[in-house]
Design an enzyme around this catalytic site. Structure first.
Site, PDB file in Angstrom:
ATOM      1  N   ASN A 183      -9.733  28.617  29.528  1.00 42.45           N
ATOM      2  CA  ASN A 183      -9.931  28.508  30.969  1.00 42.45           C
ATOM      3  C   ASN A 183      -8.699  27.836  31.560  1.00 42.45           C
ATOM      4  O   ASN A 183      -8.430  26.671  31.291  1.00 42.45           O
ATOM      5  CB  ASN A 183     -11.184  27.703  31.301  1.00 42.45           C
ATOM      6  CG  ASN A 183     -11.392  27.531  32.805  1.00 42.45           C
ATOM      7  OD1 ASN A 183     -10.712  28.138  33.613  1.00 42.45           O
ATOM      8  ND2 ASN A 183     -12.332  26.686  33.172  1.00 42.45           N
ATOM      9  N   GLY A 184      -7.967  28.569  32.379  1.00 42.14           N
ATOM     10  CA  GLY A 184      -6.727  28.060  32.946  1.00 42.14           C
ATOM     11  C   GLY A 184      -6.887  27.264  34.229  1.00 42.14           C
ATOM     12  O   GLY A 184      -5.905  27.039  34.934  1.00 42.14           O
ATOM     13  N   ASP A 185      -8.111  26.831  34.536  1.00 44.77           N
ATOM     14  CA  ASP A 185      -8.325  25.990  35.728  1.00 44.77           C
ATOM     15  C   ASP A 185      -9.516  25.073  35.469  1.00 44.77           C
ATOM     16  O   ASP A 185     -10.555  25.177  36.111  1.00 44.77           O
ATOM     17  CB  ASP A 185      -8.568  26.862  36.962  1.00 44.77           C
ATOM     18  CG  ASP A 185      -8.564  26.059  38.263  1.00 44.77           C
ATOM     19  OD1 ASP A 185      -8.102  24.901  38.241  1.00 44.77           O
ATOM     20  OD2 ASP A 185      -9.029  26.585  39.285  1.00 44.77           O
ATOM     21  N   LEU A 186      -9.337  24.153  34.548  1.00 47.05           N
ATOM     22  CA  LEU A 186     -10.431  23.291  34.100  1.00 47.05           C
ATOM     23  C   LEU A 186     -10.202  21.857  34.568  1.00 47.05           C
ATOM     24  O   LEU A 186      -9.215  21.221  34.212  1.00 47.05           O
ATOM     25  CB  LEU A 186     -10.534  23.331  32.575  1.00 47.05           C
ATOM     26  CG  LEU A 186     -11.686  22.541  31.951  1.00 47.05           C
ATOM     27  CD1 LEU A 186     -13.027  23.121  32.384  1.00 47.05           C
ATOM     28  CD2 LEU A 186     -11.579  22.541  30.429  1.00 47.05           C
ATOM     29  N   GLN A 190     -14.416  21.462  39.024  1.00 45.81           N
ATOM     30  CA  GLN A 190     -14.827  22.827  38.691  1.00 45.81           C
ATOM     31  C   GLN A 190     -15.944  22.849  37.651  1.00 45.81           C
ATOM     32  O   GLN A 190     -16.211  23.904  37.065  1.00 45.81           O
ATOM     33  CB  GLN A 190     -13.638  23.617  38.139  1.00 45.81           C
ATOM     34  CG  GLN A 190     -12.468  23.753  39.104  1.00 45.81           C
ATOM     35  CD  GLN A 190     -12.681  24.837  40.125  1.00 45.81           C
ATOM     36  OE1 GLN A 190     -13.648  24.813  40.874  1.00 45.81           O
ATOM     37  NE2 GLN A 190     -11.781  25.795  40.166  1.00 45.81           N
TER      38      GLN A 190
END
Length: 281
Positions: A183-186, A190
């Site tokens: 997951n590139g936006d953790l 979020q």
């Protein structure tokens, strides 16, 4: 019709774009509720680029249609509820998703607990990836070639030794040590409390490669609350089952990358956090 919150209307991303979409958003929600047979059941919540409308046991998420919505839908369908919010339906052209209803943000929990949770989620999401997912190695290859030019363009905003150290580890990071879903936006904003699982990720960005890739974001988003940055780094490394040296290289590189990006974008707080993080690591 719903009333769009003033806080959402004032988000920086709307300063230059999105006015027409914002103006039509109440009607778009009304139309989507009609299509899916939904009834609004609570106040509207929002993030930086989407609103979330409670509709009984589920929520309607609305954001500007485009590639980002399509990619999020693909990511949610790929993980299919494993560590992520469940997706029940989607209309990509309308920018609409019907999602599982969650509750409290992980941001509300103490930073020690949050980093522990995020480390475990990094590992939970680390399953065999789809073949067409963008690789962490490809991201580094492209971006590393830009860093020195950007540093010069920004009038050398930090010591060249920091830049050189990041550039020195970049070639190592272009050879992944794993091929796993990432997951590139953790980060804490979020992740929300659920019922199927204690904590679930929303708005994931599906990548493949080293799961250490976004550890820097896990840290810099709560850095101001950390009295011992290395201790929190170690918590995440332990809970995610990471190689410590590899994790350190990723944190260093990604912090320098984001530091420069943040300065280019006119950010003031995040570059300072990146400076502290690189110094501590």
């Amino acid at each position: 019709m719903i009333e769009v919150p003033e806080g959402f209307l004032g988000m920086p991303r709307w300063w230059r774009e999105g006015g027409e979409w914002l103006a039509g958003l109440p009607r778009a929600v009304e139309r989507q509720c009609g299509v899916w047979g939904l009834t609004v059941s609570g106040p509207v919540a929002y993030g930086s680029n989407a609103i979330v409308v409670p509709v009984g046991e589920r929520v309607l998420r609305m954001s500007p249609p485009g590639a980002e919505v399509e990619e999020q839908v693909q990511a949610l369908r790929f993980w299919a509820g494993r560590g992520v919010v469940l997706l029940y339906d989607a209309d990509v052209d309308a920018g609409a998703m019907l999602l599982e209803r969650l509750s409290t943000q992980l941001r509300s929990r103490p930073v020690d607990e949050a980093v522990d949770v995020l480390g475990r989620l990094m590992r939970r999401l680390a399953v065999p990836p789809p073949a067409d997912a963008l690789s962490t190695a490809a991201i580094v290859t492209k971006r590393a070639a830009e860093l020195e030019r950007e540093w010069e363009r920004l009038h050398r905003p930090f010591d060249v030794g920091v830049l050189r150290e990041a550039l020195a580890v970049a070639p190592v990071l272009t050879v992944p040590t794993a091929d796993l879903a990432v997951n590139g936006d953790l980060h804490s904003d979020q992740v929300l409390a659920g019922t199927r699982e204690d904590w679930l990720t929303v708005d994931p960005v599906l990548l493949r490669g080293d799961i250490e890739y976004d550890l820097a974001r896990v840290l810099w988003t709560r850095l101001d609350e950390m009295t011992d940055i290395v201790q929190h780094f170690d918590i995440a490394v332990r809970e995610a089952g990471l190689d410590r040296d590899r994790a350190r290289d990723w944190v260093l590189y990604r912090s320098v990358d984001y530091w420069l990006w943040g300065l280019s974008a006119g950010l003031t707080e995040d570059p300072v956090r990146c400076a502290r993080l690189t110094s501590a690591i």
